[in-house]
Each structure stands twice: as structure tokens, then as C-alpha cells.
Design a protein around this motif. Structure first.
Motif, PDB file in Angstrom:
ATOM      1  N   GLU A   1      55.687  63.513 -19.400  1.00 15.97           N
ATOM      2  CA  GLU A   1      54.509  63.052 -18.688  1.00 15.97           C
ATOM      3  C   GLU A   1      53.381  62.649 -19.630  1.00 15.97           C
ATOM      4  O   GLU A   1      52.590  61.759 -19.320  1.00 15.97           O
ATOM      5  CB  GLU A   1      54.022  64.147 -17.728  1.00 15.97           C
ATOM      6  CG  GLU A   1      52.780  63.805 -16.928  1.00 15.97           C
ATOM      7  CD  GLU A   1      52.967  62.607 -16.011  1.00 15.97           C
ATOM      8  OE1 GLU A   1      51.953  62.049 -15.564  1.00 15.97           O
ATOM      9  OE2 GLU A   1      54.125  62.225 -15.742  1.00 15.97           O
ATOM     10  N   THR A   2      53.307  63.248 -20.785  1.00 19.75           N
ATOM     11  CA  THR A   2      52.237  62.940 -21.724  1.00 19.75           C
ATOM     12  C   THR A   2      52.376  61.544 -22.312  1.00 19.75           C
ATOM     13  O   THR A   2      51.409  60.781 -22.376  1.00 19.75           O
ATOM     14  CB  THR A   2      52.202  63.976 -22.854  1.00 19.75           C
ATOM     15  OG1 THR A   2      51.914  65.261 -22.298  1.00 19.75           O
ATOM     16  CG2 THR A   2      51.139  63.638 -23.886  1.00 19.75           C
ATOM     17  N   PHE A   3      53.565  61.210 -22.751  1.00 22.37           N
ATOM     18  CA  PHE A   3      53.785  59.923 -23.414  1.00 22.37           C
ATOM     19  C   PHE A   3      54.402  58.879 -22.488  1.00 22.37           C
ATOM     20  O   PHE A   3      54.589  57.732 -22.893  1.00 22.37           O
ATOM     21  CB  PHE A   3      54.687  60.109 -24.633  1.00 22.37           C
ATOM     22  CG  PHE A   3      54.096  60.999 -25.689  1.00 22.37           C
ATOM     23  CD1 PHE A   3      53.139  60.514 -26.568  1.00 22.37           C
ATOM     24  CD2 PHE A   3      54.473  62.326 -25.788  1.00 22.37           C
ATOM     25  CE1 PHE A   3      52.584  61.323 -27.543  1.00 22.37           C
ATOM     26  CE2 PHE A   3      53.919  63.158 -26.753  1.00 22.37           C
ATOM     27  CZ  PHE A   3      52.971  62.653 -27.637  1.00 22.37           C
ATOM     28  N   LYS A   4      54.730  59.271 -21.247  1.00 21.44           N
ATOM     29  CA  LYS A   4      55.394  58.368 -20.299  1.00 21.44           C
ATOM     30  C   LYS A   4      56.689  57.821 -20.899  1.00 21.44           C
ATOM     31  O   LYS A   4      56.996  56.629 -20.816  1.00 21.44           O
ATOM     32  CB  LYS A   4      54.473  57.210 -19.898  1.00 21.44           C
ATOM     33  CG  LYS A   4      53.124  57.631 -19.329  1.00 21.44           C
ATOM     34  CD  LYS A   4      53.263  58.356 -18.012  1.00 21.44           C
ATOM     35  CE  LYS A   4      51.908  58.672 -17.409  1.00 21.44           C
ATOM     36  NZ  LYS A   4      51.980  59.444 -16.154  1.00 21.44           N
ATOM     37  N   VAL A   5      57.454  58.709 -21.507  1.00 18.52           N
ATOM     38  CA  VAL A   5      58.696  58.348 -22.175  1.00 18.52           C
ATOM     39  C   VAL A   5      59.853  59.093 -21.512  1.00 18.52           C
ATOM     40  O   VAL A   5      59.746  60.280 -21.200  1.00 18.52           O
ATOM     41  CB  VAL A   5      58.633  58.690 -23.681  1.00 18.52           C
ATOM     42  CG1 VAL A   5      60.013  58.633 -24.321  1.00 18.52           C
ATOM     43  CG2 VAL A   5      57.683  57.742 -24.390  1.00 18.52           C
ATOM     44  N   ALA A   6      60.957  58.382 -21.286  1.00 15.78           N
ATOM     45  CA  ALA A   6      62.155  58.988 -20.702  1.00 15.78           C
ATOM     46  C   ALA A   6      63.212  59.186 -21.781  1.00 15.78           C
ATOM     47  O   ALA A   6      63.456  58.296 -22.600  1.00 15.78           O
ATOM     48  CB  ALA A   6      62.713  58.100 -19.593  1.00 15.78           C
ATOM     49  N   THR A   7      63.818  60.356 -21.781  1.00 18.99           N
ATOM     50  CA  THR A   7      64.911  60.672 -22.698  1.00 18.99           C
ATOM     51  C   THR A   7      66.153  60.969 -21.863  1.00 18.99           C
ATOM     52  O   THR A   7      66.130  61.858 -21.022  1.00 18.99           O
ATOM     53  CB  THR A   7      64.565  61.890 -23.568  1.00 18.99           C
ATOM     54  OG1 THR A   7      63.454  61.566 -24.410  1.00 18.99           O
ATOM     55  CG2 THR A   7      65.747  62.297 -24.432  1.00 18.99           C
ATOM     56  N   THR A   8      67.225  60.208 -22.095  1.00 19.95           N
ATOM     57  CA  THR A   8      68.405  60.284 -21.229  1.00 19.95           C
ATOM     58  C   THR A   8      69.678  60.462 -22.038  1.00 19.95           C
ATOM     59  O   THR A   8      69.896  59.779 -23.047  1.00 19.95           O
ATOM     60  CB  THR A   8      68.521  59.001 -20.378  1.00 19.95           C
ATOM     61  OG1 THR A   8      67.360  58.865 -19.569  1.00 19.95           O
ATOM     62  CG2 THR A   8      69.741  59.050 -19.481  1.00 19.95           C
ATOM     63  N   ARG A   9      70.525  61.347 -21.581  1.00 21.24           N
ATOM     64  CA  ARG A   9      71.835  61.562 -22.193  1.00 21.24           C
ATOM     65  C   ARG A   9      72.821  60.515 -21.662  1.00 21.24           C
ATOM     66  O   ARG A   9      73.015  60.377 -20.457  1.00 21.24           O
ATOM     67  CB  ARG A   9      72.325  62.975 -21.870  1.00 21.24           C
ATOM     68  CG  ARG A   9      73.709  63.296 -22.411  1.00 21.24           C
ATOM     69  CD  ARG A   9      73.700  63.387 -23.943  1.00 21.24           C
ATOM     70  NE  ARG A   9      74.986  63.827 -24.439  1.00 21.24           N
ATOM     71  CZ  ARG A   9      75.309  65.112 -24.607  1.00 21.24           C
ATOM     72  NH1 ARG A   9      74.431  66.069 -24.303  1.00 21.24           N
ATOM     73  NH2 ARG A   9      76.487  65.460 -25.075  1.00 21.24           N
ATOM     74  N   LEU A  10      73.449  59.781 -22.571  1.00 18.15           N
ATOM     75  CA  LEU A  10      74.467  58.788 -22.219  1.00 18.15           C
ATOM     76  C   LEU A  10      75.711  59.067 -23.052  1.00 18.15           C
ATOM     77  O   LEU A  10      75.855  58.560 -24.165  1.00 18.15           O
ATOM     78  CB  LEU A  10      73.952  57.367 -22.492  1.00 18.15           C
ATOM     79  CG  LEU A  10      72.714  56.905 -21.709  1.00 18.15           C
ATOM     80  CD1 LEU A  10      72.247  55.540 -22.195  1.00 18.15           C
ATOM     81  CD2 LEU A  10      72.999  56.884 -20.215  1.00 18.15           C
TER      82      LEU A  10
ATOM     83  N   SER B   1      57.713  61.658 -29.088  1.00 17.54           N
ATOM     84  CA  SER B   1      58.030  62.313 -27.823  1.00 17.54           C
ATOM     85  C   SER B   1      59.340  63.101 -27.902  1.00 17.54           C
ATOM     86  O   SER B   1      59.370  64.300 -27.639  1.00 17.54           O
ATOM     87  CB  SER B   1      58.123  61.272 -26.696  1.00 17.54           C
ATOM     88  OG  SER B   1      58.627  61.849 -25.508  1.00 17.54           O
ATOM     89  N   VAL B   2      60.413  62.430 -28.295  1.00 21.21           N
ATOM     90  CA  VAL B   2      61.727  63.066 -28.221  1.00 21.21           C
ATOM     91  C   VAL B   2      61.913  64.163 -29.258  1.00 21.21           C
ATOM     92  O   VAL B   2      62.481  65.231 -28.969  1.00 21.21           O
ATOM     93  CB  VAL B   2      62.856  62.016 -28.330  1.00 21.21           C
ATOM     94  CG1 VAL B   2      62.894  61.366 -29.707  1.00 21.21           C
ATOM     95  CG2 VAL B   2      64.200  62.635 -27.985  1.00 21.21           C
ATOM     96  N   PHE B   3      61.406  63.973 -30.480  1.00 16.52           N
ATOM     97  CA  PHE B   3      61.633  64.972 -31.516  1.00 16.52           C
ATOM     98  C   PHE B   3      60.782  66.222 -31.324  1.00 16.52           C
ATOM     99  O   PHE B   3      61.135  67.291 -31.823  1.00 16.52           O
ATOM    100  CB  PHE B   3      61.387  64.374 -32.904  1.00 16.52           C
ATOM    101  CG  PHE B   3      62.343  63.271 -33.265  1.00 16.52           C
ATOM    102  CD1 PHE B   3      63.603  63.209 -32.685  1.00 16.52           C
ATOM    103  CD2 PHE B   3      61.988  62.296 -34.182  1.00 16.52           C
ATOM    104  CE1 PHE B   3      64.491  62.187 -33.012  1.00 16.52           C
ATOM    105  CE2 PHE B   3      62.873  61.280 -34.525  1.00 16.52           C
ATOM    106  CZ  PHE B   3      64.116  61.224 -33.927  1.00 16.52           C
TER     107      PHE B   3
END
Length: 410
Positions: A296-305, A335-337
């Protein structure tokens, strides 16, 4: 009927598939060499009906001013790219930043996205299609108490739409996503939607194109549609000196759609909002996400594929600029790290950008235009993957003379 689909992304290919399944003679025309080569190529991979929400919300004007001065801003305005189209679109978006319009637009989006997810599940079962899909829900991660408390507004819409949800504390977030136990920064809680799915849009689109071709769909790749013309309410497409006629044209050209509709007297308020993604390999399973997380902070989505992780987000207003700015990559990594430090061990990034076809209210154009044989299936913004099957089914129903199961207007 002879149906011509203009656009070979996920929206265009699903439309072609459903139209062919109804028995129509279908051709797909696209300027790229194959399916899903532009905006559908490396999107965030989430299929999240419950998180289908307009960008135009009551708190966006104040947030947007703050974001302009942030190092890792979700919104980036390239001043040198400001043009009349951007200004007109931006003002129209601001007019939608009211509580009433937000609630009405979100309800439409959630309804279409939920219907689309159901259509995707039926298609998957029927065709046996594989695309690194998972059905383990979506977790919106809050880093501050204020974000946690603000979730109440969206929860009311979820309740009204019948969407199952879970409001979690930090421990609950770690149970849903064990990899968060090693997060480098505090997490106050999260909102989880267990009914959401994930999947590789590029793999899905290419697999479905093969299935559609087996059903008789013809593909004209590397083909540019130079323009449209109209006479007595009937539209004709032009490729060089060739005139292409059809009982039904379906415009699924994403951000490029307005360039064609303008030629037949239709002005679509669609702006190409640039988004970025990186794709990382999973080095250690225990440090990787299992499904989709929305930061929510960075408006970034992290998805497992499958054996990869896709990290996507940001909104850059810069026209059709395709430059890959290293600063945007650093925001995705930030964001992700901070949530999954173990992913930083690899240097593989696969940095990419694409243009999302955004409308001012975030609601797409799905239905017949003012011209009898021109149908619109465009303007899905960040939710083309999420809404593709439902939108395509609605268009195919309309072309076939059936009343669609879902009405976007009500």
C-alpha cells in the motif's frame, strides 16, 4: 458473422476466442509479431476482483501533490511530456475524486472483475490451459496504522459486493505469506482476499491464441491498421490501400484505441499511463511470496509466477515514452526487497515498461459504439488481465445477439 478484432493483447485474444466459440469467422489484426507483446507482456500477474478500485478517489488529489516530491513515488509526472490530452484526462479524473463517484465506479469494476474471474475459471477447466496460475488470494500489506485504519472504506464496498475478506494483524499476514517473517521493515497488518488468483498473462494469452487458432481464428501479425472510416453507420478498416470490411469490428487496441476511434467521430478519454515491472527468479522458496502482495505504501504488486516473482507498479504520465528509467527500478526493488530480503540475492531483473489504457473513472468501455458494426473493448487500465475474460464474454454475447449475463451500467 465475420468478426475482426483489432488488437492481439489479452483483451483481444479472449474476445477472439469467445467469438470463435460462438461460431463466428474471426480474424485478429495486430502490428506486433505475436500475442501479448505490449501491455500484456510483463504485467503484475494479479487477478484481483476485490482490489479493483478506481484511481480517482477522494484522497488522491492531496496524495498526488505529496507523491510529486517523493523519491519512491507511486505517481510520476514528466513535466516535459505535458500535453492537452494529459491535461484533459487529468481534469476528468479529478472530477471523479468524490466519495459518491468512487463508490459507484468501484462497484462497477468489482462486478466486472468478479464475473471475469468466474469466466476465467470456467475457461481454464474447459480448455485445460496452464499459465503458472495459483488460487491463493491477494494480501494488501499495510506498513502504517493509518493505512490499516483507512481500509474500512474499501471493506464496506467488499461487503456490499459479497467479496470474502480477512483483516489481519502482522501475525496473520505472516501465516498467509510465511516469507514476510523475514521482512526488513515493520508491517502493521493487511487485508486479504482469499478468492483472488494469480497467473502469467503472457503465457495465458499465447496458449489461448493457439486454442483460438485451432477453432479457426486467423491471425494477421506485423500488420498496421492505418485508419477507420465510416459511412451510414458502418465502419471499414484500412490497411495500406486495402479496405477491410466486417459484420463486427472489435477495437481492443488498449492505449492506442483513441487514435482509431477519433477518425470515426468517437473520442475515447483513454490515456497511456506507463507502468514498470521487474521479474526475479526464486532463489530460496522460504524467502519468496506464495501469491500476490499489494504494498500500500509504494502501490507496488509482488506476484509469484511459478519459479519467478513479478514486481510491478507505478503510474508515470509521459505519453507514449518507452524509456526505462533506473530510478523506477529502484522503487520496485525498494518495495519487494524490504518485504522479501532473500530475493535480493540474484542480480537478474528483466526490467520492463508498458502503457496501461486508463480512463478517468477507471471503468473500461465494453459494448457497442454509436456505429452499428464497431464494438469497444478497451480502457481497462491496470486491470486488463483481471477483466479480460468477462469483457470478452460480454462482447461476444452482444455480437451474437444475446443479452450479456452482466451489465456494466447497472
Amino acid at each position: 458473422m465475420k468478426v475482426v478484432v483489432l488488437g492481439g493483447g489479452v483483451v483481444g485474444i479472449t474476445t477472439a476466442y469467445y467469438a470463435a466459440r460462438d461460431g463466428h469467422e474471426v480474424t485478429v489484426i495486430d502490428r506486433m509479431p505475436g500475442p501479448a507483446q505490449e501491455t500484456s507482456f510483463a504485467n503484475a500477474g494479479e487477478i484481483s476482483p476485490g482490489y479493483a478500485a478506481p484511481w480517482a478517489s477522494p484522497d488522491v488529489p492531496a496524495k498526488a501533490l505529496k507523491w510529486l516530491f517523493m523519491e519512491h513515488a507511486p505517481l510520476i509526472l514528466r513535466l516535459q511530456s505535458i500535453d492537452p490530452a494529459m491535461v484533459t484526462w487529468g481534469l476528468a479524473m479529478l472530477r471523479n475524486c468524490t466519495s459518491e463517484r468512487y463508490a459507484a465506479n468501484k462497484a462497477k469494476m468489482v462486478r466486472l472483475a468478479t464475473y471475469s474471474r468466474d469466466m476465467l475459471q470456467s475457461l481454464r477447466a474447459e480448455e485445460g490451459i496452464e499459465y503458472d496460475q495459483r488460487s491463493q488470494g491477494t494480501l494488501q500489506v499495510f506498513r502504517t496504522q493509518k493505512q490499516y485504519e483507512t481500509a474500512a472504506r474499501d471493506i464496506e464496498v467488499l461487503k456490499a459486493s459479497g467479496i470474502t475478506f480477512e483483516l489481519l494483524d502482522r501475525a496473520g499476514c505472516c501465516r498467509a505469506e510465511p516469507g514476510l517473517a523475514g521482512a526488513a521493515e515493520p508491517i502493521t497488518g493487511g487485508l486479504r482476499l482469499p478468492g483472488d488468483e494469480t497467473g502469467d498473462c503472457f503465457k495465458f494469452t499465447n496458449a489461448l491464441a493457439e486454442i483460438a487458432q485451432a477453432r479457426g481464428v486467423q491471425f494477421q501479425w506485423n500488420t498496421v491498421v492505418d485508419g477507420l472510416s465510416e459511412h451510414d453507420g458502418i465502419v471499414t478498416a484500412h490497411i495500406g490501400l486495402q479496405a477491410v470490411e466486417a459484420d463486427a469490428f472489435v477495437l481492443a487496441g488498449g492505449s492506442w484505441s483513441p487514435q482509431l476511434t477519433r477518425q470515426v467521430g468517437i473520442r475515447l478519454p483513454i490515456y497511456p499511463v506507463k507502468g514498470y515491472s521487474i521479474t526475479l527468479p526464486v532463489v530460496d522458496e522460504q524467502y519468496a511470496p506464495q501469491s500476490t502482495l499489494l504494498d500500500e505504501t509504494f502501490k507496488v504488486a509482488t506476484t509469484r509466477l511459478g519459479d519467478r516473482v513479478r514486481v510491478g507498479g507505478m503510474a508515470e504520465l509521459a505519453g507514449f515514452d518507452r524509456s526505462l528509467h533506473p530510478k523506477r527500478q529502484r522503487t520496485l526493488e525498494r518495495s519487494v526487497f524490504s518485504l522479501f530480503p532473500g530475493l535480493a540475492e540474484t542480480q537478474e531483473r528483466n526490467f520492463w515498461c508498458g502503457h496501461r489504457p486508463m480512463t478517468p473513472d477507471s471503468v473500461p468501455f465494453v459494448g457497442r459504439s454509436k456505429h452499428r458494426n464497431l464494438w469497444l473493448n478497451t480502457g481497462h487500465g491496470t486491470l486488463g488481465w483481471t477483466m479480460s475474460c468477462g469483457s470478452a464474454r460480454m462482447i461476444a454475447d452482444g455480437i451474437s445477439g444475446r443479452q450479456p449475463e452482466m451489465n456494466l451500467l447497472n
